[in-house]
Enzyme design. Structure first.
Site, short mmCIF file in Angstrom:
data_model
loop_
_atom_site.label_atom_id
_atom_site.label_comp_id
_atom_site.label_asym_id
_atom_site.label_seq_id
_atom_site.Cartn_x
_atom_site.Cartn_y
_atom_site.Cartn_z
N ASP A 9 0.86 -1.18 0.00
CA ASP A 9 0.00 0.00 0.00
C ASP A 9 0.91 1.23 0.00
OD1 ASP A 9 0.92 0.23 2.60
OD2 ASP A 9 -1.06 0.30 3.53
N CYS A 66 3.07 -3.19 4.09
CA CYS A 66 2.20 -2.08 4.47
C CYS A 66 2.90 -1.37 5.62
CB CYS A 66 0.79 -2.53 4.80
SG CYS A 66 0.61 -3.61 6.25
N THR A 68 2.63 -1.80 8.90
CA THR A 68 3.05 -2.75 9.95
C THR A 68 3.29 -4.16 9.43
OG1 THR A 68 0.76 -3.31 10.39
CG2 THR A 68 1.73 -1.52 11.72
N HIS A 99 9.41 -23.78 9.24
CA HIS A 99 8.35 -24.48 9.97
C HIS A 99 6.96 -24.24 9.39
CE1 HIS A 99 10.61 -25.26 14.05
NE2 HIS A 99 11.27 -25.68 12.99
N HIS A 134 6.20 -30.93 10.48
CA HIS A 134 5.53 -29.67 10.13
C HIS A 134 4.53 -29.85 9.00
CE1 HIS A 134 8.22 -27.71 12.86
NE2 HIS A 134 9.26 -28.24 12.23
C1 RB5 Z 1 -1.85 2.73 6.63
O1 RB5 Z 1 -1.84 3.91 7.36
C2 RB5 Z 1 -1.69 1.54 7.56
O2 RB5 Z 1 -2.81 1.41 8.36
C3 RB5 Z 1 -1.44 0.28 6.77
O3 RB5 Z 1 -0.32 0.45 5.95
C4 RB5 Z 1 -1.14 -0.99 7.55
O4 RB5 Z 1 -0.15 -0.75 8.51
C5 RB5 Z 1 -2.27 -1.73 8.08
O5 RB5 Z 1 -2.12 -2.81 8.67
#
Ligand code: RB5
Length: 143
Positions: A9, A66, A68, A99, A134
């Site tokens: 994203d 993304c 996180t 695994h 596994h």
């Molecule tokens: C975008 O601001 C953020 O929410 C997205 O990139 C991601 O971290 C969501 O899990």
């Protein structure tokens, strides 16, 4: 030649670009499913597109980025046969393959620095699934 499919994203775009450059340096074919600019988007759209590409056989391994790594992994893991693992370090990236036989490396551009992300990428690409005990556990994921 190995093909790796990548997508992000807007928050993941800077790290996706770094991953793309490093894959090219390693002679790995990259199929980039976007995004290409930092216009705000909804991360499930890129994650679903990439998961569908893997399930269609375009590549065996994917990288999703993304902010996180969490949102894209949740979305991708809704597809049968997809095992997306959020990795933050070399250990988690290694174990995701060894695994969990993960087929998508998910990372957070706001969590891991680029050098760590590339180290994760390298071990993710080179580590083989251990199989053995596994295998039955992997089979139960799609139960
Ligand atoms: C975008 O601001 C953020 O929410 C997205 O990139 C991601 O971290 C969501 O899990």
């Amino acid at each position: 030649m190995t093909t790796v499919v990548i997508a992000s994203d807007h928050a993941g775009l800077p790290l996706k670009r770094e991953v793309q450059v490093e894959l090219a340096k390693r002679g790995i074919d990259v199929l980039d499913l976007g995004v290409q600019d930092e216009t705000s988007v909804d991360y499930p759209d890129q994650a679903h597109t990439l998961a569908e590409a893997i399930n269609a056989g375009w590549a065996e391994i994917g990288v999703l980025v993304c902010g996180t790594g969490i949102g894209v992994s949740i979305a991708a893991n809704r597809h049968p046969g997809i095992r997306a693992a959020v990795c933050h370090d070399v250990y988690t990236a290694t174990m995701a393959r060894a695994h969990n036989n993960a087929n998508i490396l998910a990372m957070g551009a706001r969590v891991v620095d680029p050098a760590t992300a590339i180290a994760c990428l390298d071990v993710f690409l080179k580590t083989e699934f251990e199989g053995g005990r596994h295998t039955q556990r992997i089979a139960k994921l799609d139960r």
